[in-house]
Design a protein around this motif. Structure first.
Motif, PDB file in Angstrom:
ATOM      1  N   ASN A 408      13.004  53.116  47.061  1.00 23.56           N
ATOM      2  CA  ASN A 408      12.902  51.674  46.883  1.00 23.56           C
ATOM      3  C   ASN A 408      12.110  51.015  48.004  1.00 23.56           C
ATOM      4  O   ASN A 408      12.364  49.870  48.357  1.00 23.56           O
ATOM      5  N   GLN A 411      10.795  47.508  47.637  1.00 25.35           N
ATOM      6  CA  GLN A 411      11.725  46.382  47.592  1.00 25.35           C
ATOM      7  C   GLN A 411      12.552  46.242  48.859  1.00 25.35           C
ATOM      8  O   GLN A 411      13.522  45.484  48.883  1.00 25.35           O
ATOM      9  N   GLY A 523      14.401  43.146  41.008  1.00 25.44           N
ATOM     10  CA  GLY A 523      15.368  44.240  41.021  1.00 25.44           C
ATOM     11  C   GLY A 523      15.887  44.564  39.633  1.00 25.44           C
ATOM     12  O   GLY A 523      16.107  45.730  39.293  1.00 25.44           O
ATOM     13  N   LYS A 526      13.142  46.392  37.706  1.00 24.11           N
ATOM     14  CA  LYS A 526      13.007  47.777  38.174  1.00 24.11           C
ATOM     15  C   LYS A 526      13.868  48.715  37.331  1.00 24.11           C
ATOM     16  O   LYS A 526      13.472  49.839  37.021  1.00 24.11           O
TER      17      LYS A 526
END
Length: 533
Positions: A408, A411, A523, A526
């Motif tokens: 991740n 992010q 998020g 994703k």
């Protein structure tokens, strides 16, 4: 040893895997340029000069092998605003791409992958090109940092430099540049000669940086005006409009106000927009004016094949751009976006200001008024504005995609601490309960194993989860196979909390509004839409 960037060049295996590792290493290296929460707090408290990020740009550009003069050749459209600047950029890019121009588009923030910020012909820059150009720019800056006191550009400044470098190398016909914050001192304002400037709707946001009144904010936004460069704005509050006009006179640029969209007359009928919501109409009108002005300069005499006769709002019949296909085909993820997955319908909008949340609520109510099913809400910082939607349940979570951060890197956000995000969630959940029933005497139901025990005697209408994936899985109750991938990691909820899902299990259809933050929406995307990147 994943921390050393060049080590990956020696890896064996397929080219695709090598590119992935090099890309991830680039993103991890990029993240080292993020300002942490304490540095941002200094900026917001006035301890740092707000002009510094702009003043430092020419030097960073030179170290990266670029000059301010080179930017003059990018044929830039520069756009700012509080609400709608990204959508205006998206409309503008799609319209001009429809006419065959090779477009560059720089925006922020990204939703899922950092590559989204830099687009060529409407698509995020590829893994290969991002990796290639990243190391070109980073290497030049890194090699020269010792001669400049060890300084490196911060995250957004670096990405701005990288975008300029990519657009020049890829030889785009034009570049659409979205301002980061404000305008006057934003690092994108290093651009000296844009072809046209635009200001979308203004409101109160980023007050610690831009000022706490609409007049101060308008002054900052108008800082992108340049002498002799045409500028357009949508209708603004009276106080803001007065400041914009004063700044335009001071800077010596011509400022015009865009007409309402319904005043445009197309031979094919009413103009159709690819982005939902009434508030997008002013953004579309601004995009029309920006594109028309850019094309008038680009085409010149004898190239009117690109221009078509749509009657102007004045009814004079003068030449105007035939923009219907571009407006209708515009897509901008995370803004008034609807995803339908069987018995689940997700409504995603990154609204995070008072005015943008009002627009989000109107869009959501319009979209769901004729549909049956129960509604669920993922997060709502501006809780009172969401009360008219009559949600069955409010769910709050921090802007953390999943509890294990592996993979991740795109992010990772060092600008805010996990503790601050969790505190915000708890505050919002408490506000929701107070608004819903006036009660505040029961414990907050945190859906974390071994966490505080909730009071089972009282049915809660709001819940707090430790990450986005936990919240989505609980809402979906096994109905969405994308949310059950074994690679996705989320802590299990307690049995007592799992029992509270009966309302969801009984519903024939579930509507979920996700709002309050573009980072939250990113998020969610994703996990829900991993292939559409």
């Amino acid at each position: 040893m994943l921390g050393s960037g060049r080590w990956f060049c020696l890896c064996s295996g397929s080219g695709r895997h090598q590119t992935y590792f090099l890309l991830q290493d680039a993103i991890w290296t990029l993240n080292t340029l993020q300002s942490n929460a304490s540095v941002l707090q200094q900026a917001r408290s006035g301890q740092r000069d707000p002009r510094q990020q702009l003043l430092s740009m020419p030097g960073f550009l030179e170290r990266a092998g670029l000059t301010v003069e080179q930017l003059d050749h990018l044929n830039i459209i520069h756009i700012t605003g509080t609400k709608g600047k990204g959508s205006t950029c998206a409309f503008t890019e799609r319209i001009l791409r429809t006419y065959g121009f090779r477009t560059g588009f720089y925006s922020s923030p990204h939703l899922v992958q950092v590559r989204e910020r830099i687009r060529i012909d409407g698509r995020p820059i590829s893994n290969e090109l991002f990796t290639k150009y990243f190391w070109q720019v980073y290497g030049r800056l890194d090699e020269t940092k010792e001669a400049h006191g060890g300084t490196m550009p911060a995250y957004f400044r670096f990405l701005t430099i990288l975008a300029f470098h990519i657009f020049l190398q890829e030889k785009v016909d034009l570049a659409i540049i979205e301002v980061g914050i404000g305008g006057a001192y934003d690092c994108t304002n290093v651009v000296r000669r844009p072809w046209v400037c635009g200001i979308a709707s203004l409101g109160i946001d980023h007050t610690q940086i831009l000022g706490d009144t609409i007049e101060k904010i308008a002054w900052q936004k108008a800082g992108i005006f340049k002498p002799g460069v045409p500028a357009f704005t949508v209708r603004q509050p009276q106080e803001a409009m007065a400041v914009l006009r004063d700044r335009a006179r001071e800077i010596q640029c011509r400022l015009r106000v865009c007409p309402d969209l319904d005043r445009y007359q197309a031979e094919s009928g009413a103009l159709q927009l690819g982005l939902a919501g009434q508030h997008q109409r002013s953004n579309a009108s601004l995009a029309l004016q920006l594109c028309h002005t850019w094309l008038q300069r680009r085409c010149g005499p004898g190239e009117e094949i690109l221009l078509s006769s749509i009657k102007t709002p004045t009814g004079t019949g003068s030449r105007f751009l035939c923009l219907v296909p571009g407006l209708a085909d515009t897509h901008w993820a995370g803004r008034n976006q609807t995803l339908r997955r069987g018995a689940m319908t997700y409504f995603l909008d990154g609204a995070h200001t008072h005015r943008s949340m009002q627009a989000c609520v109107q869009w959501f109510q319009d979209a769901t008024q004729s549909q049956k099913g129960r509604c669920r809400h993922a997060e709502a910082p501006l809780c009172s504005l969401l009360q008219p939607c009559h949600f069955d349940l409010a769910v709050f979570c921090p802007n953390i995609a999943e509890t294990v951060a592996t993979g991740n890197a795109d992010q990772q956000n060092f600008n805010v601490t996990v503790e601050a995000m969790l505190t915000c969630c708890l505050d919002n959940e408490r506000s929701w309960r107070l608004l819903s029933d006036g009660g505040d005497e029961y414990a907050v139901p945190l859906l974390i194993r071994d966490g505080p025990a909730p009071l089972a005697e009282r049915k809660a209408d709001s819940l707090v989860f430790p990450c986005i994936l936990s919240a989505l899985r609980w809402i979906a109750q096994g109905r969405d196979p994308v949310l059950t991938e074994p690679a996705q990691t989320a802590p299990p909820v307690t049995p007592s909390m799992a029992a509270k899902a009966a309302l969801l299990q009984d519903a024939a259809h579930v509507h979920i509004l996700v709002t309050g933050s573009l980072h939250l929406v990113g998020g969610v995307l994703k996990h829900l839409d991993p292939e559409d990147r």
